[in-house]
Motif scaffolding. Sequence first.
Motif, PDB file in Angstrom:
ATOM      1  N   GLN A 288      31.984  35.463 -12.248  1.00 25.51           N
ATOM      2  CA  GLN A 288      32.728  36.697 -12.009  1.00 25.51           C
ATOM      3  C   GLN A 288      33.468  36.579 -10.686  1.00 25.51           C
ATOM      4  OE1 GLN A 288      32.819  39.030 -14.471  1.00 25.51           O
ATOM      5  NE2 GLN A 288      31.565  37.504 -15.550  1.00 25.51           N
ATOM      6  N   LEU A 289      34.525  37.368 -10.547  1.00 22.90           N
ATOM      7  CA  LEU A 289      35.362  37.268  -9.355  1.00 22.90           C
ATOM      8  C   LEU A 289      34.561  37.506  -8.080  1.00 22.90           C
ATOM      9  CD1 LEU A 289      38.278  36.850  -8.355  1.00 22.90           C
ATOM     10  CD2 LEU A 289      38.581  39.333  -8.480  1.00 22.90           C
ATOM     11  N   GLU A 290      33.700  38.521  -8.090  1.00 32.06           N
ATOM     12  CA  GLU A 290      32.935  38.832  -6.886  1.00 32.06           C
ATOM     13  C   GLU A 290      31.969  37.706  -6.520  1.00 32.06           C
ATOM     14  OE1 GLU A 290      31.211  41.181 -10.425  1.00 32.06           O
ATOM     15  OE2 GLU A 290      33.178  40.733  -9.545  1.00 32.06           O
ATOM     16  N   GLN A 291      31.535  36.919  -7.516  1.00 31.48           N
ATOM     17  CA  GLN A 291      30.668  35.789  -7.227  1.00 31.48           C
ATOM     18  C   GLN A 291      31.400  34.695  -6.462  1.00 31.48           C
ATOM     19  OE1 GLN A 291      29.506  35.216 -11.447  1.00 31.48           O
ATOM     20  NE2 GLN A 291      27.381  35.305 -10.734  1.00 31.48           N
ATOM     21  N   LEU A 292      32.674  34.538  -6.743  1.00 33.09           N
ATOM     22  CA  LEU A 292      33.459  33.505  -6.055  1.00 33.09           C
ATOM     23  C   LEU A 292      33.612  33.827  -4.575  1.00 33.09           C
ATOM     24  CD1 LEU A 292      36.252  32.881  -8.716  1.00 33.09           C
ATOM     25  CD2 LEU A 292      34.141  31.599  -8.369  1.00 33.09           C
TER      26      LEU A 292
ATOM     27  N   MET B 104      42.004  25.505  -2.345  1.00 34.05           N
ATOM     28  CA  MET B 104      41.693  26.826  -2.872  1.00 34.05           C
ATOM     29  C   MET B 104      40.362  27.316  -2.322  1.00 34.05           C
ATOM     30  SD  MET B 104      44.090  28.016  -4.846  1.00 34.05           S
ATOM     31  CE  MET B 104      43.289  29.225  -5.882  1.00 34.05           C
ATOM     32  N   THR B 105      39.430  26.375  -2.132  1.00 31.22           N
ATOM     33  CA  THR B 105      38.132  26.727  -1.557  1.00 31.22           C
ATOM     34  C   THR B 105      38.302  27.213  -0.125  1.00 31.22           C
ATOM     35  OG1 THR B 105      37.032  25.078  -2.944  1.00 31.22           O
ATOM     36  CG2 THR B 105      35.816  25.874  -1.038  1.00 31.22           C
ATOM     37  N   LEU B 106      39.145  26.517   0.653  1.00 31.15           N
ATOM     38  CA  LEU B 106      39.400  26.949   2.026  1.00 31.15           C
ATOM     39  C   LEU B 106      40.018  28.341   2.040  1.00 31.15           C
ATOM     40  CD1 LEU B 106      39.537  26.450   5.079  1.00 31.15           C
ATOM     41  CD2 LEU B 106      41.718  25.268   4.719  1.00 31.15           C
TER      42      LEU B 106
ATOM     43  N   ALA C 101      43.933  34.840 -10.170  1.00 27.83           N
ATOM     44  CA  ALA C 101      44.185  34.127 -11.422  1.00 27.83           C
ATOM     45  C   ALA C 101      44.138  32.614 -11.209  1.00 27.83           C
ATOM     46  CB  ALA C 101      45.534  34.542 -11.998  1.00 27.83           C
ATOM     47  N   MET C 102      44.649  32.172 -10.075  1.00 27.28           N
ATOM     48  CA  MET C 102      44.644  30.736  -9.769  1.00 27.28           C
ATOM     49  C   MET C 102      43.227  30.201  -9.628  1.00 27.28           C
ATOM     50  SD  MET C 102      47.820  30.631  -7.065  1.00 27.28           S
ATOM     51  CE  MET C 102      47.904  28.854  -6.887  1.00 27.28           C
ATOM     52  N   LEU C 103      42.324  31.010  -9.081  1.00 25.71           N
ATOM     53  CA  LEU C 103      40.939  30.581  -8.935  1.00 25.71           C
ATOM     54  C   LEU C 103      40.332  30.261 -10.298  1.00 25.71           C
ATOM     55  CD1 LEU C 103      39.725  33.199  -6.281  1.00 25.71           C
ATOM     56  CD2 LEU C 103      40.100  30.755  -5.880  1.00 25.71           C
ATOM     57  N   PHE C 104      40.505  31.175 -11.265  1.00 26.55           N
ATOM     58  CA  PHE C 104      39.953  30.952 -12.598  1.00 26.55           C
ATOM     59  C   PHE C 104      40.690  29.833 -13.342  1.00 26.55           C
ATOM     60  CE2 PHE C 104      38.372  35.373 -12.004  1.00 26.55           C
ATOM     61  CZ  PHE C 104      37.031  35.124 -12.233  1.00 26.55           C
ATOM     62  N   SER C 105      41.994  29.729 -13.097  1.00 25.70           N
ATOM     63  CA  SER C 105      42.768  28.682 -13.754  1.00 25.70           C
ATOM     64  C   SER C 105      42.333  27.301 -13.276  1.00 25.70           C
ATOM     65  CB  SER C 105      44.266  28.900 -13.481  1.00 25.70           C
ATOM     66  OG  SER C 105      45.055  28.071 -14.301  1.00 25.70           O
ATOM     67  N   ASN C 106      42.024  27.186 -11.997  1.00 28.24           N
ATOM     68  CA  ASN C 106      41.513  25.916 -11.471  1.00 28.24           C
ATOM     69  C   ASN C 106      40.180  25.552 -12.116  1.00 28.24           C
ATOM     70  OD1 ASN C 106      43.689  25.653  -9.779  1.00 28.24           O
ATOM     71  ND2 ASN C 106      42.483  25.271  -7.954  1.00 28.24           N
TER      72      ASN C 106
ATOM     73  N   PHE D 167      39.208  27.508 -22.323  1.00 32.25           N
ATOM     74  CA  PHE D 167      39.907  28.633 -22.961  1.00 32.25           C
ATOM     75  C   PHE D 167      39.471  29.960 -22.356  1.00 32.25           C
ATOM     76  CE2 PHE D 167      39.757  32.072 -26.077  1.00 32.25           C
ATOM     77  CZ  PHE D 167      41.090  32.149 -26.460  1.00 32.25           C
ATOM     78  N   PHE D 168      38.160  30.191 -22.274  1.00 29.06           N
ATOM     79  CA  PHE D 168      37.676  31.491 -21.806  1.00 29.06           C
ATOM     80  C   PHE D 168      37.932  31.701 -20.313  1.00 29.06           C
ATOM     81  CE2 PHE D 168      35.259  31.248 -25.795  1.00 29.06           C
ATOM     82  CZ  PHE D 168      35.540  32.511 -26.302  1.00 29.06           C
ATOM     83  N   LEU D 169      37.918  30.633 -19.527  1.00 30.71           N
ATOM     84  CA  LEU D 169      38.268  30.764 -18.112  1.00 30.71           C
ATOM     85  C   LEU D 169      39.754  31.088 -17.956  1.00 30.71           C
ATOM     86  CD1 LEU D 169      36.144  27.866 -16.594  1.00 30.71           C
ATOM     87  CD2 LEU D 169      35.963  30.290 -15.984  1.00 30.71           C
ATOM     88  N   SER D 170      40.582  30.544 -18.839  1.00 31.46           N
ATOM     89  CA  SER D 170      42.005  30.890 -18.824  1.00 31.46           C
ATOM     90  C   SER D 170      42.212  32.360 -19.161  1.00 31.46           C
ATOM     91  CB  SER D 170      42.783  30.005 -19.800  1.00 31.46           C
ATOM     92  OG  SER D 170      42.742  28.660 -19.407  1.00 31.46           O
TER      93      SER D 170
END
Length: 391
Positions: free
Chosen positions: A46-50, A111-113, A198-203, A218-221
């Motif tokens: 989930q986004l908040e986990q990232l 992206m991590t930085l 969106a870029m985080l999940f796309s990566n 697919f599902f991450l996209s």
Amino acid sequence: MSLTKIILLFCVLTLSGCATQKASPKVMQLPATSASLFRQPASLPQLEQLFYLNDEQQQDFLGYFHSQEQATYTAEYRLYNYLQNKLMYFTYEGANNSAQLALEQRRGNCMTLALVTSALAKLANIEVGYKVIYQEPLIDYKNNIFISSNHIRTYLYKATTKQEKGKLLLQRGALIIDYFPDNTHLTGQDIQVARFHAMLFSNLAADALLQGDSDKAFFLSQKALEQDPTYNPAVNMTALMYHRKNAYAEAAQWFDYGMKLKDNRITLLTNYRDLAIKMDNQQLLEKINQQLLTNEDDNPYAWLALAIDAERNQQFSHAKRYYEKLLEKAPYLHKANLALISLYLKEKNFKSAQRLVEQAMDYAYEPERREFYNTKLAALKQHRQSLDKSD
């Protein structure tokens, strides 16, 4: 691990779109295709986990941020100082880690930085921004995968003063947080927060694909498109996953949707071309080829894979056009200059070859490369002189 110094730059950014109120863009409807072909993964981040940092990490940063030693610095400089000390032995590699894992393992990619910087900035109430930086991609033709990554640069904005609040600001100071020092790479567009998410999940989707898990990709996209339904790489990935399932009609729907987007990247067009060939749809193939030749993708390196692929298929006129479009935006790219010079020589266009060598010399800073171009230029001049005498 290598010792890495984060770049600290002060810049003044010109803010666009401040003077006029733009109309809200028309919301496009995503293709209504079924996900029944794909097996749902057991869990997805989930986004908040990232962005999550544990209590110890939060207290470590806030203790440093509010320490007496940092009292003389502004907020954005305090965050920079913390990163400079904390990430001194950070390993920058291809891993797409969460903020918590990145600080624990001291490793991750650009992206991590950006993710770590954003998580810390939220704790300190510092406004952040992002820009894409274009760099030469890694091309791997195994399994027909073109791996291209954009470098992300994070900006920490200077807080507005009481006098500035409520006023129209056309310029604003910011600090750049980056570890990629090469200033010959081109700075691209601003990235809004939703697109960054969106870029985080796309990566992560790209990671899953490279690991052979098409269903997870697919599902991450799809999660990327929940953040930004107009993010073209996620649309492209979704279409590719349908293509891999031999669901051509569904793939075509997603490719068609991607072509309607403002930034219909040539990577999507190239993959759609492969589908058109598979479906033996000559009319569609011609339409896509025309769009490829006229497209104005703002990433100069996106043309590199197309040019190399065209050369491999002996489509030399197309390859030449793609190299020319690349060099219009990145004239310093040695590999593209050499390839285009070779194509000019192949068609005996010595005048264009000489002109390109002369242009390339302006970006040949290394003595060896400059000597190479000088030798090439002398040979071309001598050859052209001999041709003139024989006429």
